[in-house]
Scaffold this motif. Structure first.
Motif, PDB file in Angstrom:
ATOM      1  N   GLY A  72       9.095  -9.345   8.495  1.00  0.00           N
ATOM      2  CA  GLY A  72       8.306  -8.801   7.403  1.00  0.00           C
ATOM      3  C   GLY A  72       8.938  -7.626   6.685  1.00  0.00           C
ATOM      4  N   VAL A  73      10.134  -7.191   7.098  1.00  0.00           N
ATOM      5  CA  VAL A  73      10.736  -6.014   6.476  1.00  0.00           C
ATOM      6  C   VAL A  73      10.877  -6.206   4.969  1.00  0.00           C
ATOM      7  N   GLU A  74      11.292  -7.400   4.568  1.00  0.00           N
ATOM      8  CA  GLU A  74      11.499  -7.637   3.138  1.00  0.00           C
ATOM      9  C   GLU A  74      10.198  -7.532   2.365  1.00  0.00           C
ATOM     10  N   ASP A  75       9.065  -7.737   3.013  1.00  0.00           N
ATOM     11  CA  ASP A  75       7.776  -7.702   2.327  1.00  0.00           C
ATOM     12  C   ASP A  75       7.250  -6.287   2.121  1.00  0.00           C
ATOM     13  N   VAL A  76       7.817  -5.316   2.804  1.00  0.00           N
ATOM     14  CA  VAL A  76       7.346  -3.935   2.639  1.00  0.00           C
ATOM     15  C   VAL A  76       8.403  -3.046   1.989  1.00  0.00           C
ATOM     16  N   GLN A  77       9.537  -3.613   1.638  1.00  0.00           N
ATOM     17  CA  GLN A  77      10.606  -2.792   1.067  1.00  0.00           C
ATOM     18  C   GLN A  77      10.759  -2.953  -0.436  1.00  0.00           C
ATOM     19  N   GLY A  78       9.814  -3.619  -1.066  1.00  0.00           N
ATOM     20  CA  GLY A  78       9.879  -3.779  -2.504  1.00  0.00           C
ATOM     21  C   GLY A  78       8.496  -3.906  -3.100  1.00  0.00           C
ATOM     22  N   GLY A  79       8.368  -3.541  -4.377  1.00  0.00           N
ATOM     23  CA  GLY A  79       7.114  -3.691  -5.090  1.00  0.00           C
ATOM     24  C   GLY A  79       5.959  -2.948  -4.434  1.00  0.00           C
ATOM     25  N   VAL A  80       4.792  -3.605  -4.452  1.00  0.00           N
ATOM     26  CA  VAL A  80       3.594  -2.981  -3.889  1.00  0.00           C
ATOM     27  C   VAL A  80       3.767  -2.724  -2.393  1.00  0.00           C
ATOM     28  N   GLY A  81       4.522  -3.583  -1.695  1.00  0.00           N
ATOM     29  CA  GLY A  81       4.738  -3.389  -0.266  1.00  0.00           C
ATOM     30  C   GLY A  81       5.366  -2.047   0.043  1.00  0.00           C
ATOM     31  N   LEU A  82       6.253  -1.576  -0.828  1.00  0.00           N
ATOM     32  CA  LEU A  82       6.916  -0.300  -0.595  1.00  0.00           C
ATOM     33  C   LEU A  82       5.935   0.858  -0.681  1.00  0.00           C
ATOM     34  N   THR A  83       4.878   0.695  -1.471  1.00  0.00           N
ATOM     35  CA  THR A  83       3.883   1.766  -1.549  1.00  0.00           C
ATOM     36  C   THR A  83       3.173   1.949  -0.207  1.00  0.00           C
ATOM     37  N   ALA A  84       3.057   0.876   0.590  1.00  0.00           N
ATOM     38  CA  ALA A  84       2.447   1.015   1.914  1.00  0.00           C
ATOM     39  C   ALA A  84       3.290   1.920   2.805  1.00  0.00           C
ATOM     40  N   LEU A  85       4.609   1.830   2.666  1.00  0.00           N
ATOM     41  CA  LEU A  85       5.493   2.715   3.418  1.00  0.00           C
ATOM     42  C   LEU A  85       5.408   4.145   2.901  1.00  0.00           C
ATOM     43  N   MET A  86       5.254   4.313   1.586  1.00  0.00           N
ATOM     44  CA  MET A  86       5.072   5.651   1.032  1.00  0.00           C
ATOM     45  C   MET A  86       3.816   6.311   1.609  1.00  0.00           C
ATOM     46  N   PHE A 115       6.587   3.182  11.309  1.00  0.00           N
ATOM     47  CA  PHE A 115       6.741   2.200  10.232  1.00  0.00           C
ATOM     48  C   PHE A 115       7.874   2.621   9.302  1.00  0.00           C
ATOM     49  N   VAL A 116       7.899   3.894   8.958  1.00  0.00           N
ATOM     50  CA  VAL A 116       8.914   4.392   8.036  1.00  0.00           C
ATOM     51  C   VAL A 116      10.306   4.252   8.648  1.00  0.00           C
ATOM     52  N   ARG A 117      10.432   4.588   9.908  1.00  0.00           N
ATOM     53  CA  ARG A 117      11.726   4.501  10.585  1.00  0.00           C
ATOM     54  C   ARG A 117      12.209   3.066  10.740  1.00  0.00           C
ATOM     55  N   ALA A 118      11.274   2.116  10.748  1.00  0.00           N
ATOM     56  CA  ALA A 118      11.637   0.713  10.965  1.00  0.00           C
ATOM     57  C   ALA A 118      12.128   0.022   9.697  1.00  0.00           C
ATOM     58  N   ALA A 119      11.995   0.674   8.558  1.00  0.00           N
ATOM     59  CA  ALA A 119      12.394   0.068   7.289  1.00  0.00           C
ATOM     60  C   ALA A 119      13.616   0.786   6.738  1.00  0.00           C
ATOM     61  N   LEU A 163       9.430  12.997   7.158  1.00  0.00           N
ATOM     62  CA  LEU A 163       8.265  12.688   7.989  1.00  0.00           C
ATOM     63  C   LEU A 163       7.482  13.940   8.359  1.00  0.00           C
ATOM     64  N   ARG A 164       7.987  15.085   7.948  1.00  0.00           N
ATOM     65  CA  ARG A 164       7.315  16.370   8.139  1.00  0.00           C
ATOM     66  C   ARG A 164       7.537  17.199   6.887  1.00  0.00           C
ATOM     67  N   ILE A 165       6.577  18.018   6.521  1.00  0.00           N
ATOM     68  CA  ILE A 165       6.694  18.803   5.307  1.00  0.00           C
ATOM     69  C   ILE A 165       7.867  19.774   5.402  1.00  0.00           C
ATOM     70  N   GLU A 166       8.243  20.159   6.622  1.00  0.00           N
ATOM     71  CA  GLU A 166       9.378  21.070   6.798  1.00  0.00           C
ATOM     72  C   GLU A 166      10.708  20.426   6.398  1.00  0.00           C
ATOM     73  N   GLN A 167      10.724  19.097   6.312  1.00  0.00           N
ATOM     74  CA  GLN A 167      11.938  18.379   5.916  1.00  0.00           C
ATOM     75  C   GLN A 167      12.071  18.254   4.394  1.00  0.00           C
ATOM     76  N   VAL A 168      11.091  18.736   3.664  1.00  0.00           N
ATOM     77  CA  VAL A 168      11.104  18.687   2.199  1.00  0.00           C
ATOM     78  C   VAL A 168      11.582  20.046   1.687  1.00  0.00           C
ATOM     79  N   PRO A 169      12.725  20.101   0.984  1.00  0.00           N
ATOM     80  CA  PRO A 169      13.291  21.393   0.581  1.00  0.00           C
ATOM     81  C   PRO A 169      12.309  22.315  -0.142  1.00  0.00           C
ATOM     82  N   ASP A 170      11.497  21.759  -1.061  1.00  0.00           N
ATOM     83  CA  ASP A 170      10.539  22.603  -1.768  1.00  0.00           C
ATOM     84  C   ASP A 170       9.131  22.499  -1.199  1.00  0.00           C
ATOM     85  N   GLY A 171       9.003  21.902  -0.034  1.00  0.00           N
ATOM     86  CA  GLY A 171       7.737  21.894   0.689  1.00  0.00           C
ATOM     87  C   GLY A 171       6.565  21.404  -0.137  1.00  0.00           C
TER      88      GLY A 171
END
Length: 303
Positions: free
Chosen positions: A10-24, A48-52, A60-68
């Motif tokens: 199912g990886v291909e089904d969540v890595q494009g289009g609307v499926g990718l929004t589920a990972l977001m 889920f995020v790590r598997a795609a 995966l944590r706000i501390e990993q975002v440069p501008d938080g």
């Protein structure tokens, strides 16, 4: 479903289009999970995020975002999804408890993990309706974690453009018993006729004591928001053009249709719940992509 998952990751089904929004949204739930003032916790979301592979560089944590929290995508938008998760968790818990319903239906379930992370009463069944590939991907990831559902989980691999109602009843759903339904982050993508059909079918498949929650946008040309920091950031940072995925045709008044059919409905803004919980997104003065979002809560009362 197990046999299907073994053949299709199912990886291909969540890595494009609307499926990718589920990972977001899963990444947003992971970020919310690790906040010290978390609104909702989902220990499965980060897996889920790590598997795609498409999401390898996502935080995966706000501390990993440069501008938080100043980052429109991983700050404000992710917090919106965290708030939505909490509000709908509370809705399901309350509805099941108050109505005695033991059937929960997730329309366009995506990477929802409520069957695994919420505490359910005995005898509760959670029906998850989504495309085969999406459910296969979720099955593979959760099986790898030896995750066990806390209710009877019934995956139903069917596209919502097909006969999902027949597949649901064929899987054991009892239309004569009370039920609780969620359409989370779904209706934006459906054309007018498909949304009308979906709401009509929920009405036909429910009885007194049932409840439904869903998310809509108020009628407006979505392209008015094309320069919104939230949409621009999402497109630039992770390549998801939400405005290209949303259906931009006229929207039906689904809340009004339910009210006319005897349901009791309440229409709230996300900001109402930000104020209730003391955290979450607040309105922005200009070009706020969230200003038209509404959360609808409907109950089918007893005669």
């Amino acid at each position: 479903m197990v046999g299907t998952a073994e053949q299709n990751t199912g990886v291909e089904d969540v890595q494009g289009g609307v499926g990718l929004t589920a990972l977001m949204v899963a990444a947003a739930r992971a970020i919310e999970t690790y906040r010290p003032d978390s609104l909702a916790r989902d220990p499965y979301a980060e897996h889920f995020v790590r598997a795609a592979p498409a999401c390898a560089q996502w935080p995966l944590r706000i501390e990993q975002v440069p501008d938080g929290d100043a980052n429109p995508l991983w700050g404000r938008f992710a917090r919106y999804f965290g708030l939505r998760t909490r509000v709908l968790d509370d809705f399901v818990h309350r509805s099941v408890r108050e109505s005695g319903a033991r059937q929960v239906v997730l329309l366009g379930a995506g990477l929802d993990t409520r069957a695994f992370r919420l505490d359910w009463p005995d005898g509760c069944a959670v029906f998850e309706i989504d495309r085969d590939g999406v459910l296969a991907f979720k099955h593979r990831v959760l099986a790898g974690l030896s995750a066990a559902p806390k209710a009877a989980r019934v995956p139903i691999p069917v596209d919502l453009r097909d006969d999902w109602a027949g597949a649901l009843t064929g899987a054991g759903f009892d239309a004569a018993a009370p039920s609780v339904w969620l359409a989370e982050g779904l209706l934006f993508y459906l054309p007018h006729a498909a949304e009308t059909y979906l709401i009509d079918m929920v009405d036909r498949l429910t009885t007194a004591g049932s409840a439904l929650a869903f998310e809509v946008k108020l009628e407006r040309d979505l392209l008015d928001y094309r320069d919104s920091p939230l949409y621009v950031s999402t497109h630039r940072q992770i390549g998801i053009d939400l405005l290209a995925l949303f259906d931009r045709g006229p929207r039906p008044d689904s809340a009004g249709a339910l009210s006319a059919g005897g349901w009791t409905t309440s229409v709230r803004t996300p900001f109402d719940f930000t104020r209730l919980h003391g955290r979450g997104p607040l309105p922005e003065q200009e070009n706020d992509a969230l200003e038209g979002n509404r959360w609808v809560f409907a109950h089918r009362p007893h005669p």
